[in-house]
Write a protein that holds these residues in place. Structure first.
Motif, PDB file in Angstrom:
ATOM      1  N   LEU A 129       0.830  -1.211   0.000  1.00 24.63           N
ATOM      2  CA  LEU A 129       0.000   0.000   0.000  1.00 24.63           C
ATOM      3  C   LEU A 129       0.861   1.256   0.000  1.00 24.63           C
ATOM      4  CD1 LEU A 129      -2.834  -1.028   2.493  1.00 24.63           C
ATOM      5  CD2 LEU A 129      -2.934  -0.960  -0.001  1.00 24.63           C
ATOM      6  N   ARG A 130       2.011   1.212   0.660  1.00 23.95           N
ATOM      7  CA  ARG A 130       2.931   2.352   0.643  1.00 23.95           C
ATOM      8  C   ARG A 130       3.402   2.644  -0.779  1.00 23.95           C
ATOM      9  NH1 ARG A 130       5.768   4.801   4.711  1.00 23.95           N
ATOM     10  NH2 ARG A 130       5.197   4.201   6.829  1.00 23.95           N
ATOM     11  N   VAL A 132       1.747   2.175  -3.499  1.00 25.45           N
ATOM     12  CA  VAL A 132       0.668   2.855  -4.221  1.00 25.45           C
ATOM     13  C   VAL A 132       0.566   4.299  -3.748  1.00 25.45           C
ATOM     14  CG1 VAL A 132      -1.794   2.873  -4.748  1.00 25.45           C
ATOM     15  CG2 VAL A 132      -0.578   0.692  -4.500  1.00 25.45           C
ATOM     16  N   GLY A 133       0.484   4.488  -2.425  1.00 28.40           N
ATOM     17  CA  GLY A 133       0.441   5.815  -1.838  1.00 28.40           C
ATOM     18  C   GLY A 133      -0.963   6.356  -1.683  1.00 28.40           C
ATOM     19  N   TYR A 134      -1.373   6.557  -0.438  1.00 27.44           N
ATOM     20  CA  TYR A 134      -2.701   7.092  -0.137  1.00 27.44           C
ATOM     21  C   TYR A 134      -2.576   8.237   0.856  1.00 27.44           C
ATOM     22  CZ  TYR A 134      -4.376   2.810  -2.302  1.00 27.44           C
ATOM     23  OH  TYR A 134      -4.622   1.802  -3.201  1.00 27.44           O
ATOM     24  N   ASP A 135      -3.391   9.260   0.644  1.00 27.88           N
ATOM     25  CA  ASP A 135      -3.452  10.347   1.616  1.00 27.88           C
ATOM     26  C   ASP A 135      -4.360  10.000   2.788  1.00 27.88           C
ATOM     27  OD1 ASP A 135      -1.679  12.075   0.510  1.00 27.88           O
ATOM     28  OD2 ASP A 135      -3.173  13.294  -0.537  1.00 27.88           O
ATOM     29  N   SER A 136      -5.420   9.232   2.517  1.00 27.67           N
ATOM     30  CA  SER A 136      -6.414   8.947   3.548  1.00 27.67           C
ATOM     31  C   SER A 136      -6.908   7.511   3.425  1.00 27.67           C
ATOM     32  CB  SER A 136      -7.616   9.893   3.421  1.00 27.67           C
ATOM     33  OG  SER A 136      -7.217  11.243   3.491  1.00 27.67           O
ATOM     34  N   ALA A 137      -7.385   7.013   4.550  1.00 30.18           N
ATOM     35  CA  ALA A 137      -8.036   5.698   4.581  1.00 30.18           C
ATOM     36  C   ALA A 137      -9.268   5.804   5.465  1.00 30.18           C
ATOM     37  CB  ALA A 137      -7.094   4.628   5.120  1.00 30.18           C
ATOM     38  N   ILE A 138     -10.338   5.131   5.063  1.00 30.97           N
ATOM     39  CA  ILE A 138     -11.556   5.068   5.870  1.00 30.97           C
ATOM     40  C   ILE A 138     -11.799   3.608   6.212  1.00 30.97           C
ATOM     41  CG2 ILE A 138     -14.005   5.641   6.035  1.00 30.97           C
ATOM     42  CD1 ILE A 138     -13.598   7.669   3.816  1.00 30.97           C
ATOM     43  N   MET A 149      -4.938  -0.848  11.865  1.00 28.88           N
ATOM     44  CA  MET A 149      -3.505  -1.053  12.021  1.00 28.88           C
ATOM     45  C   MET A 149      -2.809  -1.056  10.669  1.00 28.88           C
ATOM     46  SD  MET A 149      -1.510  -4.305  13.776  1.00 28.88           S
ATOM     47  CE  MET A 149      -2.072  -5.449  12.499  1.00 28.88           C
ATOM     48  N   LEU A 150      -3.421  -1.698   9.685  1.00 24.30           N
ATOM     49  CA  LEU A 150      -2.854  -1.752   8.340  1.00 24.30           C
ATOM     50  C   LEU A 150      -2.675  -0.350   7.769  1.00 24.30           C
ATOM     51  CD1 LEU A 150      -2.077  -3.368   5.753  1.00 24.30           C
ATOM     52  CD2 LEU A 150      -4.514  -3.311   5.159  1.00 24.30           C
ATOM     53  N   ALA A 151      -3.693   0.496   7.909  1.00 27.06           N
ATOM     54  CA  ALA A 151      -3.604   1.867   7.394  1.00 27.06           C
ATOM     55  C   ALA A 151      -2.475   2.632   8.086  1.00 27.06           C
ATOM     56  CB  ALA A 151      -4.936   2.583   7.597  1.00 27.06           C
ATOM     57  N   TYR A 152      -2.296   2.399   9.380  1.00 27.37           N
ATOM     58  CA  TYR A 152      -1.216   3.061  10.127  1.00 27.37           C
ATOM     59  C   TYR A 152       0.147   2.577   9.633  1.00 27.37           C
ATOM     60  CZ  TYR A 152       1.750   4.440  14.025  1.00 27.37           C
ATOM     61  OH  TYR A 152       2.766   4.971  14.797  1.00 27.37           O
ATOM     62  N   ARG A 157      -1.674   9.141   6.019  1.00 29.50           N
ATOM     63  CA  ARG A 157      -1.761  10.274   6.949  1.00 29.50           C
ATOM     64  C   ARG A 157      -3.109  10.360   7.656  1.00 29.50           C
ATOM     65  NH1 ARG A 157       0.977  12.583   2.600  1.00 29.50           N
ATOM     66  NH2 ARG A 157       3.050  13.424   3.082  1.00 29.50           N
ATOM     67  N   GLY A 158      -4.176  10.397   6.902  1.00 32.01           N
ATOM     68  CA  GLY A 158      -5.502  10.532   7.490  1.00 32.01           C
ATOM     69  C   GLY A 158      -6.178   9.189   7.621  1.00 32.01           C
ATOM     70  N   ARG A 159      -6.600   8.836   8.843  1.00 32.01           N
ATOM     71  CA  ARG A 159      -7.214   7.530   9.091  1.00 32.01           C
ATOM     72  C   ARG A 159      -8.517   7.749   9.855  1.00 32.01           C
ATOM     73  NH1 ARG A 159      -1.921   7.564  10.242  1.00 32.01           N
ATOM     74  NH2 ARG A 159      -2.270   7.613  12.497  1.00 32.01           N
ATOM     75  N   ILE A 160      -9.622   7.492   9.176  1.00 31.10           N
ATOM     76  CA  ILE A 160     -10.946   7.796   9.713  1.00 31.10           C
ATOM     77  C   ILE A 160     -11.661   6.502  10.048  1.00 31.10           C
ATOM     78  CG2 ILE A 160     -13.185   8.865   9.193  1.00 31.10           C
ATOM     79  CD1 ILE A 160     -10.318   9.908   7.065  1.00 31.10           C
TER      80      ILE A 160
END
Length: 396
Positions: A129-130, A132-138, A149-152, A157-160
């Protein structure tokens, strides 16, 4: 044991089961430590947002109104959905979704295949996932600590998500979970993400494809059902045995509505549902048809769009019927219809339950406890289901 005593017994067991075990306390403590570890975010900015939804068909479909709303408010975003491979086909034709990614989420596989170490899987998946690169995850499932935990670990950066135990330590924006429909729960996270009020209408829509409709027309024609003949679909299977109804009850309902509405009965389901459907058919007077194991998700949606009504226990199939605007009757037992009833006008989507006081317990798997102790679905009568089917067919 009378029904009051049985309900009291089950309510006591539910309270015990919901008490966090030592294993859960240790896990949550470990998750808090992981969340404190320095995890540098990916430096390059992107317009990509990752929706994490590990569940099966119904829950994934109930996420799509929120996804569509995000795209409507922020059309410049590239929306990626991370789901199990068992749900990838269900999302393939949504134009609001730019990419569907899959992985074998721990604890969600129904095949009986044992998964590997969930923490090692998280580390390996986070590296991908790194890249690919994401600014946010929901994190759309409220209690999905693994997805948070995966998103972290992926440096997003943004984890909702929702401030549930195990999830909250990894979030940058947390909301309190309300007891409301899953569509509304997902919607609140979308609203938090776009930082503006979303449209009032929350419609559930599945994008039908012409090829799927033609395939269903062909399958029905092969079974001698012409285009002008009314069909009524019954989907008797579900992902949990605690949700299943008696075969003889389905046979009685099928015979009655086939006769009353001059309709052909078509059973839908997975290949694994075939023995159950054959058992129901053997108990019927009418000669039904079945397409169990013969349809893709898109073809099943096309079948339901063609049907006058779909009946079945609480399952993803009933949500798919609602998503193509087919009336439905859903039998609910352990699951909570406040959260998981088919989404739409209650005049078109009926929910049938028993009166046992321990319902809804929200426990789908009672392990070694005898199924006779959990009769919430089996207590539903044929007369209840027929009455709601008639009402929905009249009003819908």
């Amino acid at each position: 044991m009378d029904r009051a005593a049985l309900a009291a017994r089950n309510q006591g067991l539910v309270q015990k089961l919901r008490q966090p075990s030592l294993k859960h306390h240790v896990r949550n403590a470990a998750l808090r430590l992981i969340a404190k570890a320095p995890m540098p975010p990916r430096r390059a900015e992107s317009n990509r947002v990752l929706i994490i939804r590990p569940d099966h068909l119904g829950d994934v479909l109930l996420t799509t109104p929120a996804i569509r709303a995000i795209k409507a408010q922020r059309p410049e975003l590239s929306i990626h959905v991370l789901c199990g491979d068992w749900c990838a086909d269900a999302l393939a034709d949504f134009e609001e979704i730019d990419q569907v990614l899959t992985l074998p989420f721990p604890g969600f596989q129904r095949s009986g295949v044992a998964g590997g170490n969930p923490y090692l899987l998280a580390l390996g998946s986070a590296r991908k996932l790194r890249q690919v690169g994401y600014d946010s995850a929901i994190i759309m499932r409220p209690d999905h600590w693994w997805g948070a935990m995966l998103a972290y670990l992926a440096g997003i950066r943004g984890r909702i998500g929702y401030s549930e135990p195990g999830v909250a330590p990894f979030l940058t924006l947390a909301r309190s979970l309300r007891h409301e429909h899953a569509v509304e729960q997902n919607w609140r996270l979308a609203e938090a993400y776009v930082e503006m009020p979303l449209p009032d209408e929350m419609s559930l829509e599945f994008p039908l494809q012409d090829a799927d409709s033609k395939r269903i027309d062909s399958l029905l024609a092969d079974r001698g059902i012409d285009a002008g003949k009314a069909i009524i679909c019954i989907h008797p299977g579900s992902g949990a045995s605690s949700k299943l109804w008696h075969s003889e009850n389905w046979a009685a309902v099928a015979d009655a509505i086939a006769r009353e509405f001059n309709a052909e009965i078509v059973f839908s389901g997975t290949a694994g549902d075939r023995p159950m459907i054959e058992d129901i058919a053997a108990k019927m007077l009418a000669a039904p048809h079945h397409l169990a194991g013969s349809t893709s998700v898109g073809e099943l949606a096309a079948l339901y769009r063609r049907a006058s009504i779909v009946l079945g226990p609480d399952s993803g199939a009933l949500h798919l019927a609602a998503a193509v605007h087919c009336p439905s009757v859903a039998l609910f037992g352990p699951a909570d219809p406040i959260e998981f009833a088919p989404w739409g006008d209650p005049r078109r989507h009926a929910v049938v339950t028993s009166e046992i006081a321990c319902r809804p317990c929200r426990i789908l798997n009672w392990g070694d406890d005898k199924s006779d102790f959990h009769p919430c679905v089996r207590d539903i009568s044929v007369e209840q289901v027929l009455a709601e089917a008639r009402r929905v067919m009249k009003d819908g």
